[in-house]
Motif scaffolding. Structure first.
Motif, short mmCIF file in Angstrom:
data_model
loop_
_atom_site.label_atom_id
_atom_site.label_comp_id
_atom_site.label_asym_id
_atom_site.label_seq_id
_atom_site.Cartn_x
_atom_site.Cartn_y
_atom_site.Cartn_z
N ALA A 1 -2.77 9.12 -8.24
CA ALA A 1 -1.95 8.66 -7.12
C ALA A 1 -0.65 8.01 -7.56
CB ALA A 1 -2.75 7.67 -6.26
N ARG A 2 -0.67 7.35 -8.74
CA ARG A 2 0.50 6.62 -9.23
C ARG A 2 0.89 7.15 -10.61
NH1 ARG A 2 1.79 1.73 -6.84
NH2 ARG A 2 2.60 0.97 -8.82
N SER B 1 2.03 3.26 -2.32
CA SER B 1 1.56 4.38 -3.12
C SER B 1 0.34 5.04 -2.50
CB SER B 1 1.25 3.92 -4.55
OG SER B 1 0.23 2.94 -4.55
N TYR B 2 -0.53 4.24 -1.88
CA TYR B 2 -1.74 4.77 -1.24
C TYR B 2 -1.37 5.64 -0.05
CZ TYR B 2 -6.05 4.87 1.50
OH TYR B 2 -7.14 5.27 2.23
N TYR B 3 -0.44 5.13 0.78
CA TYR B 3 -0.01 5.90 1.95
C TYR B 3 0.62 7.23 1.53
CZ TYR B 3 -0.73 1.79 4.93
OH TYR B 3 -1.29 0.73 5.59
N TYR C 1 0.81 -1.22 0.00
CA TYR C 1 0.00 0.00 0.00
C TYR C 1 0.85 1.28 0.00
CZ TYR C 1 -4.14 -2.81 0.96
OH TYR C 1 -5.16 -3.72 0.86
N LYS D 1 -1.98 9.75 0.40
CA LYS D 1 -2.79 10.28 1.51
C LYS D 1 -1.99 11.17 2.45
CE LYS D 1 -6.88 8.50 0.69
NZ LYS D 1 -8.05 9.38 0.46
#
Length: 229
Positions: A158-159, A7-9, A5, A12
């Motif tokens: 996000a990516r 990239s998600y962290y 996770y 955010k």
């Protein structure tokens, strides 16, 4: 789990999105072959398409589009819908309306960051359903890459995959903007037909850089991936 996770962290919790870099080089470290459009083999190119499908957008330069005339889509059977948004850095909006990028802009979302242009070219590109964004510049009058990434993130991406030639890749490496960097290395040398060497970049950025390293064999070609942060 945290790595999965990652990239998600970052999306955010941090200012910039998760940024991957990708470049293809010959065994003797050239990035351009005057005799052949392709440097790496078919399996490597398929892996590059798969890499695109993992990202929300793919970022490149006008020079790369002019030289290679790419589509920057995911052309793997069943994954065509996973093609990322194409984002082009085109300082003076010189992109040709006959390029594959513009001709396919009705089907695939396309964004162009620019610095200087005229209303006529802007209107032409808008008619092709291309989103245009005037970018901030650095002290040299070129694109402020950090600001471009901040804007890209604000659009919900996000990516980000940076897939381009030596100049833009070097700009990202110098500013330490990559979270992970992929180098596709061909099993073949180009020799006198090669140009735009990546040798100095390899020596400069990876000799003493702390990174997690992995390697995949692609029927003779090799994919080296460096987690840089």
């Amino acid at each position: 789990v945290k790595k999965f996770y990652r990239s998600y962290y970052k999306f955010k919790q941090e200012l910039l999105p998760y940024v991957s870099g990708k470049i293809a080089i010959s065994k003797d470290l050239y990035t351009y072959n005057s005799k052949n459009k392709w440097i790496t083999n078919e399996l490597s190119r398929g892996r590059a398409h798969l890499l695109r499908s993992y990202h929300d957008c793919v970022l490149t330069s006008y020079n790369t589009v002019k030289k290679d005339n790419p589509e920057l889509t995911c052309r793997i059977l069943g994954l065509e819908s996973k093609s990322p948004t194409r984002i082009i850095l085109d300082k003076h909006l010189n992109l040709s309306t006959s390029s594959n990028i513009v001709k396919s802009s009705y089907k695939y979302k396309t964004i162009i960051f620019f610095i200087n242009s005229n209303k006529k070219k802007i209107n032409i590109l808008k008619k092709h359903k291309i989103k245009l964004i005037k970018a901030k510049t650095n002290v040299d009058g070129n694109f402020d890459l950090e600001n471009v990434l901040i804007k890209i993130k604000s659009l919900g991406f996000a990516r980000v995959l940076v897939e381009s030639g030596v100049n833009l890749i070097t700009g990202f490496l110098k500013r330490n903007l990559f979270d992970i960097f992929h180098i596709f290395i061909s099993s073949n040398k180009i020799g006198k037909n090669g140009s735009l060497s990546f040798k100095k970049n390899m020596q400069l950025f990876f000799k003493n850089k702390k990174s997690t390293y992995s390697k995949v064999n692609l029927l003779g070609d090799k994919l080296h991936s460096y987690e840089l942060k």
